[in-house]
Design an enzyme around this catalytic site. Structure first.
Site, PDB file in Angstrom:
ATOM      1  N   CYS A   1       1.044  -1.078   0.108  1.00 31.29           N
ATOM      2  CA  CYS A   1      -0.175   0.008  -0.089  1.00 31.29           C
ATOM      3  C   CYS A   1       0.858   1.332   0.002  1.00 31.29           C
ATOM      4  O   CYS A   1       1.500   1.512   1.019  1.00 31.29           O
ATOM      5  CB  CYS A   1      -0.855   0.003   1.276  1.00 31.29           C
TER       6      CYS A   1
ATOM      7  N   SER B   1      -1.159   2.015   4.526  1.00 33.29           N
ATOM      8  CA  SER B   1      -0.556   0.555   4.731  1.00 33.29           C
ATOM      9  C   SER B   1      -1.918  -0.157   4.805  1.00 33.29           C
ATOM     10  O   SER B   1      -1.914  -1.286   5.643  1.00 33.29           O
ATOM     11  CB  SER B   1      -0.056   0.645   6.214  1.00 33.29           C
ATOM     12  N   CYS B   2      -2.967   0.031   4.039  1.00 28.14           N
ATOM     13  CA  CYS B   2      -3.844  -0.780   3.750  1.00 28.14           C
ATOM     14  C   CYS B   2      -3.486  -2.331   3.701  1.00 28.14           C
ATOM     15  O   CYS B   2      -2.526  -2.491   2.868  1.00 28.14           O
ATOM     16  CB  CYS B   2      -4.883  -0.280   2.718  1.00 28.14           C
TER      17      CYS B   2
END
Lengths: 199, 87
Positions: free
Chosen positions: A107, A111-112
């Site tokens: 990501c 920070s998916c």
């Protein structure tokens, strides 16, 4: 304390900031300590890479499930009792490794991460190095994880967003024919599900 | 316009530190921030998009200096203040 008179707040200071926030939210009846504790506890019990392992093992043993997983991963994981969507509408997409293609997720924007399937993300996933470089030089980044792929294997990099997250379906390990679905699930690692390890 | 959070393809960064201690939350407050965000999202006090945007709006120096859950805490505080829920 001013927001700008320090580079990095100590953990004790942050802990106090959180305490203050919780107290204010409690005062306004927006949450309770008990609910907070229960949320953390449930989350830590439920969100683990074992969920991702179950999904992948099912895909390895059940070709029809695998097809459904690749077509609509959110619906397929719901079939085996994993809820991706109960706190934010998140769509899941599964991408399959083959002898010709390898997939890795990143990501770049935040920070998916499919936390319900993989548990809390590791520090490296959230690092500037991983987020910046994986999209530009995935082969070099994978080498840092000890993953060496033949030059003719194509690497697909999937950049997650808050609405769409990915899970890698690793290749089934060789010589795993006799294993049960539960034994297969135990072979699946978190890094395998991100694409930074081979099984 | 690209913000500091938009890291894809940035040059000049070194090797990834691939070490992993397997611990999701390194401090109790990090787990609590995670849970607070989840509960507030569930209550509909803000959306995931608003939350993410609150992180993206952080000043670059502050963004870079902050740890992951510190950014979350910042975003929660900013959103609650902007919406007049907390002063």
């Amino acid at each position: 304390m001013s927001d700008h008179d320090h580079d990095h707040e100590s953990s004790a200071a942050l802990s106090n900031r959180v305490k203050t926030l919780v107290a204010q939210l409690e005062q306004r009846d927006l949450l309770t300590e008990a609910k907070l504790d229960a949320t953390v506890e449930t989350f830590l019990l439920k969100a683990t890479p074992a969920n991702g392992g179950r999904v992948v093992a099912r895909a390895w043993v059940d070709a029809a499930f695998k097809q459904r997983l690749l077509d609509d991963a959110s619906a397929a994981v719901a079939e085996i009792g994993i809820d991706m969507s109960h706190w934010a509408p998140v769509k899941l997409r599964a991408v399959e490794n083959t002898d010709r293609e390898h997939n890795v997720i990143v990501c770049t924007l935040c920070s998916c991460y499919p936390i319900a399937l993989l548990g809390p993300s590791p520090a490296w996933y959230k690092s500037a190095e991983y987020r910046s470089r994986t999209v530009r030089e995935p082969r070099a980044v994978l080498a840092e994880f000890g993953v060496a792929l033949p030059p003719d294997v194509r690497i697909n990099v999937w950049d997650s967003t808050s609405e769409l997250r990915y899970i890698v379906v690793p290749r089934r390990p060789q010589a795993s024919e006799g294993l049960s679905e539960a034994e297969l699930a135990a072979l699946v690692t978190r890094d395998g599900l991100v694409g930074t390890a081979l099984l | 316009m690209s913000g500091i959070h938009d890291m894809g393809g940035n040059l000049g960064l070194g090797a990834v530190d691939v070490r992993d201690d397997g611990v999701g939350f390194h401090h109790e407050w990090e787990a609590r921030v995670f849970a607070i965000n989840r509960l507030l999202l569930e209550r509909g006090l803000y959306t995931l998009d608003e939350f993410r945007y609150a992180i993206e709006r952080m000043e670059p120096e502050r963004y870079l200096a902050a740890s992951y859950y510190e950014r979350w805490l910042h975003a929660i505080e900013v959103l609650l203040a902007e919406k007049g829920i907390l002063s």
